[in-house]
Every structure is written in C-alpha cells, then in structure tokens.
Design a protein around this motif. Structure first.
Motif, PDB file in Angstrom:
ATOM      1  N   ILE A  91       0.825  -1.102   0.064  1.00  0.00           N
ATOM      2  CA  ILE A  91       0.007  -0.150  -0.072  1.00  0.00           C
ATOM      3  C   ILE A  91       0.961   1.370   0.309  1.00  0.00           C
ATOM      4  CG2 ILE A  91      -1.555   1.263   1.537  1.00  0.00           C
ATOM      5  CD1 ILE A  91      -3.089  -1.271   2.058  1.00  0.00           C
ATOM      6  N   TYR A  92       2.023   1.449   0.873  1.00  0.00           N
ATOM      7  CA  TYR A  92       2.936   2.472   0.605  1.00  0.00           C
ATOM      8  C   TYR A  92       3.519   2.634  -0.405  1.00  0.00           C
ATOM      9  CZ  TYR A  92       3.370   3.541   5.752  1.00  0.00           C
ATOM     10  OH  TYR A  92       3.086   3.740   7.279  1.00  0.00           O
ATOM     11  N   LEU A  93       3.767   1.413  -1.367  1.00  0.00           N
ATOM     12  CA  LEU A  93       4.512   1.629  -2.557  1.00  0.00           C
ATOM     13  C   LEU A  93       3.493   2.214  -3.452  1.00  0.00           C
ATOM     14  CD1 LEU A  93       6.542  -1.473  -3.144  1.00  0.00           C
ATOM     15  CD2 LEU A  93       7.177   0.686  -2.458  1.00  0.00           C
ATOM     16  N   ILE A  94       2.059   1.843  -3.521  1.00  0.00           N
ATOM     17  CA  ILE A  94       1.125   2.491  -4.485  1.00  0.00           C
ATOM     18  C   ILE A  94       0.863   3.842  -3.983  1.00  0.00           C
ATOM     19  CG2 ILE A  94      -1.530   2.391  -4.845  1.00  0.00           C
ATOM     20  CD1 ILE A  94      -0.937  -0.911  -4.349  1.00  0.00           C
ATOM     21  N   VAL A  95       0.934   4.294  -2.623  1.00  0.00           N
ATOM     22  CA  VAL A  95       0.806   5.595  -2.268  1.00  0.00           C
ATOM     23  C   VAL A  95       1.785   6.386  -2.959  1.00  0.00           C
ATOM     24  CG1 VAL A  95       0.666   7.313  -0.537  1.00  0.00           C
ATOM     25  CG2 VAL A  95      -0.974   5.087  -0.385  1.00  0.00           C
ATOM     26  N   ALA A  96       3.273   6.008  -2.733  1.00  0.00           N
ATOM     27  CA  ALA A  96       4.342   6.823  -3.070  1.00  0.00           C
ATOM     28  C   ALA A  96       4.136   6.950  -4.590  1.00  0.00           C
ATOM     29  CB  ALA A  96       5.689   6.044  -2.895  1.00  0.00           C
ATOM     30  N   ALA A  97       3.548   5.963  -5.504  1.00  0.00           N
ATOM     31  CA  ALA A  97       3.532   6.272  -6.959  1.00  0.00           C
ATOM     32  C   ALA A  97       2.750   7.390  -7.163  1.00  0.00           C
ATOM     33  CB  ALA A  97       3.148   5.118  -7.375  1.00  0.00           C
ATOM     34  N   PHE A  98       1.508   7.665  -6.344  1.00  0.00           N
ATOM     35  CA  PHE A  98       0.410   8.594  -6.521  1.00  0.00           C
ATOM     36  C   PHE A  98       1.263  10.148  -6.080  1.00  0.00           C
ATOM     37  CE2 PHE A  98      -2.833   5.068  -7.047  1.00  0.00           C
ATOM     38  CZ  PHE A  98      -2.972   5.553  -8.180  1.00  0.00           C
ATOM     39  N   ILE A  99       1.712  10.231  -4.788  1.00  0.00           N
ATOM     40  CA  ILE A  99       2.137  11.509  -4.182  1.00  0.00           C
ATOM     41  C   ILE A  99       3.273  11.818  -4.971  1.00  0.00           C
ATOM     42  CG2 ILE A  99       0.875  11.002  -2.284  1.00  0.00           C
ATOM     43  CD1 ILE A  99       3.531  10.437  -0.722  1.00  0.00           C
ATOM     44  N   LYS A 100       3.631  11.444  -6.146  1.00  0.00           N
ATOM     45  CA  LYS A 100       4.776  12.127  -6.634  1.00  0.00           C
ATOM     46  C   LYS A 100       4.170  13.720  -7.411  1.00  0.00           C
ATOM     47  CE  LYS A 100       7.703   8.154  -7.797  1.00  0.00           C
ATOM     48  NZ  LYS A 100       8.196   7.136  -8.957  1.00  0.00           N
ATOM     49  N   ASN A 101       2.955  13.330  -7.811  1.00  0.00           N
ATOM     50  CA  ASN A 101       2.270  14.509  -8.254  1.00  0.00           C
ATOM     51  C   ASN A 101       1.713  15.262  -7.109  1.00  0.00           C
ATOM     52  OD1 ASN A 101       0.564  16.109  -9.785  1.00  0.00           O
ATOM     53  ND2 ASN A 101      -0.208  14.503 -11.051  1.00  0.00           N
ATOM     54  N   PRO A 102       1.879  16.592  -7.138  1.00  0.00           N
ATOM     55  CA  PRO A 102       1.662  17.383  -6.094  1.00  0.00           C
ATOM     56  C   PRO A 102      -0.144  17.539  -6.259  1.00  0.00           C
ATOM     57  CG  PRO A 102       3.031  18.547  -7.371  1.00  0.00           C
ATOM     58  CD  PRO A 102       2.876  17.357  -8.105  1.00  0.00           C
ATOM     59  N   LEU A 103      -0.786  17.183  -7.077  1.00  0.00           N
ATOM     60  CA  LEU A 103      -2.271  17.387  -7.085  1.00  0.00           C
ATOM     61  C   LEU A 103      -2.560  16.136  -6.119  1.00  0.00           C
ATOM     62  CD1 LEU A 103      -4.595  18.598  -8.493  1.00  0.00           C
ATOM     63  CD2 LEU A 103      -4.472  16.889 -10.086  1.00  0.00           C
ATOM     64  N   TYR A 104      -1.985  14.864  -6.321  1.00  0.00           N
ATOM     65  CA  TYR A 104      -2.630  13.738  -5.421  1.00  0.00           C
ATOM     66  C   TYR A 104      -2.330  14.103  -4.089  1.00  0.00           C
ATOM     67  CZ  TYR A 104      -3.565  11.723  -9.958  1.00  0.00           C
ATOM     68  OH  TYR A 104      -3.993  11.453 -11.214  1.00  0.00           O
ATOM     69  N   LEU A 105      -0.902  14.492  -3.762  1.00  0.00           N
ATOM     70  CA  LEU A 105      -0.553  14.716  -2.496  1.00  0.00           C
ATOM     71  C   LEU A 105      -1.462  15.713  -1.696  1.00  0.00           C
ATOM     72  CD1 LEU A 105       1.400  14.334  -0.046  1.00  0.00           C
ATOM     73  CD2 LEU A 105       2.794  16.283  -1.118  1.00  0.00           C
ATOM     74  N   GLY A 106      -2.035  16.791  -2.557  1.00  0.00           N
ATOM     75  CA  GLY A 106      -2.946  17.773  -2.036  1.00  0.00           C
ATOM     76  C   GLY A 106      -4.298  16.958  -1.751  1.00  0.00           C
ATOM     77  N   ILE A 107      -4.794  16.131  -2.473  1.00  0.00           N
ATOM     78  CA  ILE A 107      -5.853  15.334  -2.343  1.00  0.00           C
ATOM     79  C   ILE A 107      -5.791  14.597  -0.967  1.00  0.00           C
ATOM     80  CG2 ILE A 107      -7.431  13.449  -3.422  1.00  0.00           C
ATOM     81  CD1 ILE A 107      -6.769  14.547  -6.193  1.00  0.00           C
ATOM     82  N   LEU A 108      -4.585  14.034  -0.851  1.00  0.00           N
ATOM     83  CA  LEU A 108      -4.625  13.035   0.497  1.00  0.00           C
ATOM     84  C   LEU A 108      -4.455  14.195   1.591  1.00  0.00           C
ATOM     85  CD1 LEU A 108      -1.739  10.689  -0.589  1.00  0.00           C
ATOM     86  CD2 LEU A 108      -4.048  10.175  -0.109  1.00  0.00           C
ATOM     87  N   ILE A 109      -3.903  15.320   1.617  1.00  0.00           N
ATOM     88  CA  ILE A 109      -3.957  16.152   2.676  1.00  0.00           C
ATOM     89  C   ILE A 109      -5.409  16.547   3.013  1.00  0.00           C
ATOM     90  CG2 ILE A 109      -3.273  18.455   3.438  1.00  0.00           C
ATOM     91  CD1 ILE A 109      -0.480  17.869   1.851  1.00  0.00           C
ATOM     92  N   GLY A 110      -6.038  16.697   1.862  1.00  0.00           N
ATOM     93  CA  GLY A 110      -7.481  17.142   2.084  1.00  0.00           C
ATOM     94  C   GLY A 110      -8.392  16.108   2.689  1.00  0.00           C
ATOM     95  N   LEU A 111      -8.126  14.981   2.252  1.00  0.00           N
ATOM     96  CA  LEU A 111      -8.747  13.719   2.826  1.00  0.00           C
ATOM     97  C   LEU A 111      -8.468  13.683   4.347  1.00  0.00           C
ATOM     98  CD1 LEU A 111      -8.705  11.214  -0.048  1.00  0.00           C
ATOM     99  CD2 LEU A 111     -10.613  12.279   0.853  1.00  0.00           C
ATOM    100  N   TRP A 112      -7.129  13.760   4.538  1.00  0.00           N
ATOM    101  CA  TRP A 112      -6.880  13.766   5.944  1.00  0.00           C
ATOM    102  C   TRP A 112      -7.508  14.706   6.871  1.00  0.00           C
ATOM    103  CZ3 TRP A 112      -3.416  17.047   8.637  1.00  0.00           C
ATOM    104  CH2 TRP A 112      -3.250  17.095   9.727  1.00  0.00           C
ATOM    105  N   LEU A 113      -7.554  16.138   6.550  1.00  0.00           N
ATOM    106  CA  LEU A 113      -8.144  17.270   7.002  1.00  0.00           C
ATOM    107  C   LEU A 113      -9.616  16.671   7.385  1.00  0.00           C
ATOM    108  CD1 LEU A 113      -6.525  20.363   5.516  1.00  0.00           C
ATOM    109  CD2 LEU A 113      -6.108  19.656   8.027  1.00  0.00           C
ATOM    110  N   LEU A 114     -10.287  16.404   6.086  1.00  0.00           N
ATOM    111  CA  LEU A 114     -11.798  15.967   6.390  1.00  0.00           C
ATOM    112  C   LEU A 114     -11.998  14.896   7.197  1.00  0.00           C
ATOM    113  CD1 LEU A 114     -14.555  16.828   5.030  1.00  0.00           C
ATOM    114  CD2 LEU A 114     -14.226  15.024   3.281  1.00  0.00           C
ATOM    115  N   ILE A 115     -11.248  13.941   7.118  1.00  0.00           N
ATOM    116  CA  ILE A 115     -11.236  12.553   7.925  1.00  0.00           C
ATOM    117  C   ILE A 115     -11.165  13.026   9.565  1.00  0.00           C
ATOM    118  CG2 ILE A 115     -10.499  10.333   8.716  1.00  0.00           C
ATOM    119  CD1 ILE A 115     -10.286   9.853   5.422  1.00  0.00           C
TER     120      ILE A 115
END
Length: 159
Positions: free
Chosen positions: A125-149
């Motif tokens: 799962i970490y490897l899959i997440v690492a592949a996505f957060i190379k793009n700042p857009l996806y890292l922003g989405i993860l940060i938004g989800l973290w704030l929301l949750i």
C-alpha cells in the motif's frame, strides 16, 4: 464547544483542499522549506564557527548547511520537489515494510506470520501511495482527505 469548532474548521479546510488540492501542498511545502532553509543557515554558521576547533567537523557542517539551504529554497519555490521527497520517503518506508514482512513470514514464530503478512500488505500500500504522491495534485488530495477525516472523527469523539 471548542472541539466542535475545531472539527468544523478542519472539515471546511478539508473540503477546500479537496476542491483546490494545490492549496494543501503549497503551505506544507513553504513551511517545510523555510524550516529547512533556517536549518541550513544554522549549519552554515555553526560550520564557520567550529572551523577553529575541528576543521573536519566545520567542513561537514558547511556542506550539510549548503545542501539544506538549497533544499529549503527548492521546497519554497517548487512544491513538486516537496512532493517528490515525500514520495521518496514513503517509498523507502514501503520497501522496509515489505522486507520486514518477508522476514517475519519466513520465521517460525506463530504470531510473526500474521504480523509479517500485515507488514507485507502495508508495504505494498505504501508503494502504491508513493506512486501517486509524486504528483503534487494527489498529495494535495491526500492532505484534504486527512483534514476532512480528522474533522469528522473529532465530531464523533467523546470527551
């Protein structure tokens, strides 16, 4: 009542960052950049100051200070660099989890096989997440989800 207000602020911020994902990455990138920049300056000053006592230690501190200074400027002016470094750390953690999981599965201890399987799954799962957060857009989405949750969980949390 204060907890309810904090939860609502987190939920609102989470929704804003989900709508505009780069608004979540840029502040983290700039704050980290400023911190690393000050670290670099501190190392540079300490390196110059310690040159009299130990030339080798002073040179090492100066080199680390220059690297931290450059990295700090990179984080401030290029949020994609911040995302890349974050992805690199998550990738390394995933590789470590996979290796630990394989080792735990290979051992003969009863409880370690389940722990190893869990580590293996989390590593993937970490490897899959690492592949996505190379793009700042996806890292922003993860940060938004973290704030929301986090905000939603605060609403349902009992004192």
């Amino acid at each position: 009542m204060q907890k309810m207000g904090n939860a609502l602020i987190l939920i609102i911020l989470g929704l804003i960052v989900l709508i505009f994902p780069l608004l979540g990455v840029i502040p983290f990138s700039v704050l980290t950049g400023v911190t690393v920049l000050f670290l670099g300056l501190g190392l540079l000053f300490m390196g110059v100051a310690s040159m009299g006592e130990s030339a080798a230690m002073g040179i090492v501190e100066i080199i680390l200070g220059i690297l931290a200074f450059i990295l700090g400027l990179g984080f401030i002016f290029n949020p994609a660099l911040f995302s890349f470094i974050a992805a690199l750390f998550v990738f390394i953690a995933g590789v470590f989890l996979i290796i630990a999981g394989i080792v735990a599965i290979a051992t003969k201890t009863i409880g370690s096989r389940w722990t190893g399987l869990l580590s293996l799954i989390l590593g993937i799962i970490y490897l899959i997440v690492a592949a996505f957060i190379k793009n700042p857009l996806y890292l922003g989405i993860l940060i938004g989800l973290w704030l929301l949750i986090t905000g939603i969980m605060m609403l349902f949390q009992k004192d």
